[in-house]
Motif scaffolding. Structure first.
Motif, PDB file in Angstrom:
ATOM      1  N   ASN A   1       0.805  -1.218   0.000  1.00  0.00           N
ATOM      2  CA  ASN A   1       0.000   0.000   0.000  1.00  0.00           C
ATOM      3  C   ASN A   1       0.838   1.268   0.000  1.00  0.00           C
ATOM      4  OD1 ASN A   1       0.672  -0.754   2.696  1.00  0.00           O
ATOM      5  ND2 ASN A   1      -0.961   0.516   3.532  1.00  0.00           N
ATOM      6  N   THR A   2       2.160   1.141  -0.170  1.00  0.00           N
ATOM      7  CA  THR A   2       2.980   2.323  -0.452  1.00  0.00           C
ATOM      8  C   THR A   2       2.732   2.699  -1.903  1.00  0.00           C
ATOM      9  OG1 THR A   2       4.688   1.782   1.180  1.00  0.00           O
ATOM     10  CG2 THR A   2       5.328   3.220  -0.639  1.00  0.00           C
ATOM     11  N   LEU A   3       2.002   3.789  -2.097  1.00  0.00           N
ATOM     12  CA  LEU A   3       1.599   4.165  -3.452  1.00  0.00           C
ATOM     13  C   LEU A   3       2.684   4.930  -4.182  1.00  0.00           C
ATOM     14  CD1 LEU A   3      -0.373   4.487  -5.761  1.00  0.00           C
ATOM     15  CD2 LEU A   3      -1.530   6.308  -4.488  1.00  0.00           C
ATOM     16  N   LEU A   4       3.354   5.854  -3.480  1.00  0.00           N
ATOM     17  CA  LEU A   4       4.326   6.701  -4.164  1.00  0.00           C
ATOM     18  C   LEU A   4       5.180   7.431  -3.136  1.00  0.00           C
ATOM     19  CD1 LEU A   4       3.287   9.944  -3.908  1.00  0.00           C
ATOM     20  CD2 LEU A   4       1.539   9.064  -5.450  1.00  0.00           C
ATOM     21  N   PHE A   5       6.255   8.028  -3.641  1.00  0.00           N
ATOM     22  CA  PHE A   5       7.112   8.905  -2.845  1.00  0.00           C
ATOM     23  C   PHE A   5       7.124  10.297  -3.474  1.00  0.00           C
ATOM     24  CE2 PHE A   5       9.126   4.683  -2.142  1.00  0.00           C
ATOM     25  CZ  PHE A   5       8.975   4.612  -0.767  1.00  0.00           C
ATOM     26  N   PHE A   6       7.067  11.325  -2.629  1.00  0.00           N
ATOM     27  CA  PHE A   6       7.248  12.694  -3.091  1.00  0.00           C
ATOM     28  C   PHE A   6       8.713  13.082  -2.898  1.00  0.00           C
ATOM     29  CE2 PHE A   6       2.605  13.323  -2.126  1.00  0.00           C
ATOM     30  CZ  PHE A   6       2.224  13.645  -3.429  1.00  0.00           C
ATOM     31  N   ALA A   7       9.380  13.484  -3.986  1.00  0.00           N
ATOM     32  CA  ALA A   7      10.766  13.923  -3.902  1.00  0.00           C
ATOM     33  C   ALA A   7      10.881  15.319  -3.314  1.00  0.00           C
ATOM     34  CB  ALA A   7      11.408  13.893  -5.293  1.00  0.00           C
ATOM     35  N   GLY A   8       9.791  16.075  -3.353  1.00  0.00           N
ATOM     36  CA  GLY A   8       9.814  17.425  -2.797  1.00  0.00           C
ATOM     37  C   GLY A   8       8.413  17.959  -2.620  1.00  0.00           C
ATOM     38  N   ASN A   9       8.271  18.910  -1.711  1.00  0.00           N
ATOM     39  CA  ASN A   9       6.993  19.542  -1.439  1.00  0.00           C
ATOM     40  C   ASN A   9       7.163  21.054  -1.395  1.00  0.00           C
ATOM     41  OD1 ASN A   9       4.144  19.670  -0.463  1.00  0.00           O
ATOM     42  ND2 ASN A   9       5.111  20.508   1.373  1.00  0.00           N
ATOM     43  N   GLU A  10       6.619  21.730  -2.382  1.00  0.00           N
ATOM     44  CA  GLU A  10       6.640  23.193  -2.451  1.00  0.00           C
ATOM     45  C   GLU A  10       8.054  23.762  -2.313  1.00  0.00           C
ATOM     46  OE1 GLU A  10       3.819  25.094   0.106  1.00  0.00           O
ATOM     47  OE2 GLU A  10       2.087  24.146  -0.851  1.00  0.00           O
ATOM     48  N   VAL A  11       9.043  23.039  -2.838  1.00  0.00           N
ATOM     49  CA  VAL A  11      10.403  23.565  -2.805  1.00  0.00           C
ATOM     50  C   VAL A  11      10.516  24.734  -3.782  1.00  0.00           C
ATOM     51  CG1 VAL A  11      12.841  22.939  -2.831  1.00  0.00           C
ATOM     52  CG2 VAL A  11      11.123  21.183  -2.388  1.00  0.00           C
ATOM     53  N   ILE A  12       9.813  24.628  -4.891  1.00  0.00           N
ATOM     54  CA  ILE A  12       9.675  25.759  -5.825  1.00  0.00           C
ATOM     55  C   ILE A  12       8.405  26.496  -5.408  1.00  0.00           C
ATOM     56  CG2 ILE A  12       9.485  26.444  -8.243  1.00  0.00           C
ATOM     57  CD1 ILE A  12      10.514  23.578  -8.938  1.00  0.00           C
ATOM     58  N   ASN A  13       8.539  27.624  -4.724  1.00  0.00           N
ATOM     59  CA  ASN A  13       7.343  28.277  -4.194  1.00  0.00           C
ATOM     60  C   ASN A  13       7.248  29.756  -4.516  1.00  0.00           C
ATOM     61  OD1 ASN A  13       9.350  29.229  -2.505  1.00  0.00           O
ATOM     62  ND2 ASN A  13       8.215  28.863  -0.602  1.00  0.00           N
ATOM     63  N   ASP A  14       8.164  30.255  -5.344  1.00  0.00           N
ATOM     64  CA  ASP A  14       8.083  31.650  -5.788  1.00  0.00           C
ATOM     65  C   ASP A  14       8.980  31.812  -7.016  1.00  0.00           C
ATOM     66  OD1 ASP A  14      10.689  31.717  -4.768  1.00  0.00           O
ATOM     67  OD2 ASP A  14      10.111  32.762  -2.939  1.00  0.00           O
ATOM     68  N   VAL A  15       9.051  33.035  -7.507  1.00  0.00           N
ATOM     69  CA  VAL A  15       9.817  33.294  -8.724  1.00  0.00           C
ATOM     70  C   VAL A  15      11.301  33.003  -8.528  1.00  0.00           C
ATOM     71  CG1 VAL A  15      10.526  35.069 -10.368  1.00  0.00           C
ATOM     72  CG2 VAL A  15       8.149  34.972  -9.605  1.00  0.00           C
ATOM     73  N   SER A  16      11.852  33.422  -7.398  1.00  0.00           N
ATOM     74  CA  SER A  16      13.289  33.257  -7.184  1.00  0.00           C
ATOM     75  C   SER A  16      13.683  31.783  -7.070  1.00  0.00           C
ATOM     76  CB  SER A  16      13.736  34.019  -5.935  1.00  0.00           C
ATOM     77  OG  SER A  16      13.052  33.556  -4.784  1.00  0.00           O
ATOM     78  N   SER A  17      12.892  30.983  -6.354  1.00  0.00           N
ATOM     79  CA  SER A  17      13.219  29.555  -6.244  1.00  0.00           C
ATOM     80  C   SER A  17      13.043  28.848  -7.575  1.00  0.00           C
ATOM     81  CB  SER A  17      12.363  28.886  -5.160  1.00  0.00           C
ATOM     82  OG  SER A  17      10.986  29.045  -5.413  1.00  0.00           O
TER      83      SER A  17
END
Length: 474
Positions: free
Chosen positions: A150-166
């Motif tokens: 029941n491990t469906l997936l892994f997220f490599a990142g969460n909202e790491v890109i969150n604005d223009v500069s990132s």
């Protein structure tokens, strides 16, 4: 012969049932056993929030079987089939909790990062945080969860890109971490487990994030740096909005040609309160299901941010909130057959080839990504050293021992219903318990086409099967 029959009975009695591991075909999650498209009906699950993550004390959201049994029973009643867990320790044993959620037909979507230093990509200085030590930690999360079906997936990142500069510096590192995780899984997991990204719903770079991460440098789906799925945290539908005023229509228009599954990794604006969740029938209706693969409501437990479906008290007891009742009421209106019983289409979508013209804003547009840090290839080739590789264990307790009350204070007598093999949870059509009565409400879901049997029924079927086999042998 009798001895052999008794041994066979014992084998059936201790068999651990499992959900069907989902696969990705084109822009769909697909049940590989039925070929049906799968829609995520889920909730974010991180009791205690970031403060509830205490790996140094052996505590994370999936470390306490008694707590997981309580919450799984409520989620089964609610009708969800997935949870997202943000912070998990690879050093903690999760067998009991993972097995409980598996038993009730609930998948797990897991973030590989944590809020601690050195355990995520630093958006201000990504090169300094992309290290072999960091990758060792993400691979350890894979090791801890890869064996749970029941491990469906892994997220490599969460909202790491969150604005223009990132958006100008982070994208290649997200592709690099995706590549590394997928290469590790390919070498050390018995099955393919998808890797994706959870994006902030920032209009300035949402589409560029999607295009940058889903495109392929090889022109097909074989590129390991390409995400297998793309999710977004969206709170644009508030109160009694509609398809247009919420801008859901724009999302569907923007993502209509996606080559990977798209879904909400968080949704559920909390203004006004209590929430009414009128987005649910739209999200799971004909306007959105051709493009979207469902979503996860934020969030299960009441925290400082005021999004909770339930309140967890210091003694471990729980009281439902009005939001739980409202969400359950909306789920109960869904057509489960139309939702989970439709053959997948668009199963062989060709991803766009990576090129700078995919990017339309001041966003990183070079598709040369960072090389592996020193010694990281050795980790991928040989696997990491860990003694914590999870496995399913029999679920022997089904009755909830912690106190649970309805939103109006009525005590609830809760148990989980163990589903038959290869089944997942669905909304059951129960009426939410909203007022005290003289009787204690039951938690067992109303049987549906996708519902399985209780422990008693499973045991009975096993015994019948054994009896039939014994008769044949005799």
């Amino acid at each position: 012969m009798l001895k052999n029959t008794i041994a066979l009975v014992a084998l059936y009695a201790t068999t651990t049932l499992a959900v069907q591991s989902l696969v990705i075909e084109g822009s769909n999650f697909v049940n590989s056993n039925t070929g049906n498209r799968y829609q995520i009906v889920g909730v974010a699950y991180q009791p205690g929030g970031e403060a509830g993550y205490k790996p140094q004390s052996g505590v994370d959201a999936l470390s306490n079987g008694t707590v997981c049994l309580r919450d799984a029973a409520l989620m089964q009643r609610l009708g969800v089939n997935a949870i997202r867990v943000y912070n998990v320790s690879p050093d903690i044993n999760h067998d009991e909790c993972a097995s409980i959620f598996n038993a009730v037909g609930i998948y797990m979507l897991l973030d590989v990062n944590s809020p601690f230093s050195g355990e995520s990509i630093n958006r201000g200085d990504p090169s300094s945080s992309y290290t072999s030590s960091y990758l060792n930690r993400t691979f350890a999360v894979v090791e801890a969860f890869k064996n749970y079906p029941n491990t469906l997936l892994f997220f490599a990142g969460n909202e790491v890109i969150n604005d223009v500069s990132s958006g100008k510096v982070i994208p290649p590192y997200m592709r690099a971490v995706t590549r590394d995780l997928k290469n590790y899984i390919a070498k050390h997991s018995k099955r393919v487990i998808p890797v994706g990204y959870s994006a902030a719903d920032v209009r300035d770079n949402l589409l560029d994030s999607w295009n940058y991460l889903q495109c392929s440098t090889t022109g097909d789906a074989s590129d390991p740096s390409r995400v297998d799925l793309f999710a977004l945290n969206s709170y644009s539908w508030c109160g009694d909005a509609n398809f247009q005023t919420s801008s859901y229509d724009r999302l569907i228009s923007d993502f209509k040609n996606t080559s990977v599954p798209i879904f909400f990794s968080e949704y559920g604006c909390n203004k006004p309160s209590p929430r009414i969740f009128t987005e649910v029938p739209v999200l799971y209706g004909p306007l959105m299901t051709p493009v979207m693969s469902g979503g996860l409501v934020y969030e299960y437990s009441q925290e400082k941010s005021d999004y909770g479906l339930v309140t967890i008290n210091t003694d471990g007891s729980v009281q439902l909130r009005a939001d739980f009742d409202a969400l359950q009421g909306q789920y109960n209106k869904l057509n489960v057959t139309a939702l989970q019983g439709v053959k997948a289409e668009n199963t062989s979508v060709v991803p766009p080839r990576c090129a700078s013209n995919l990017i339309t804003t001041d966003f990183y547009n070079n598709f040369t990504i960072p090389s592996l840090p020193s010694r990281a290839q050795e980790l991928i080739d040989n696997g990491i050293k860990t003694s914590n590789s999870g496995k399913l264990v029999p679920v022997t307790t089904t009755k909830v021992t912690l106190g649970v009350q309805s939103s109006s204070g009525a005590p609830m007598d809760l148990s989980i219903t163990v589903l038959a093999d290869d089944q997942s949870n669905t909304p059951s059509g129960q009426t939410p318990v909203t007022s005290p009565t003289g009787t204690t409400p039951s938690s067992s879901p109303t049987p549906t086409k996708k519902s399985g049997a209780s422990n008693v029924k499973v045991a009975s079927c096993a015994l019948l099967g054994v009896g039939f086999l014994a008769a044949v042998l005799l």
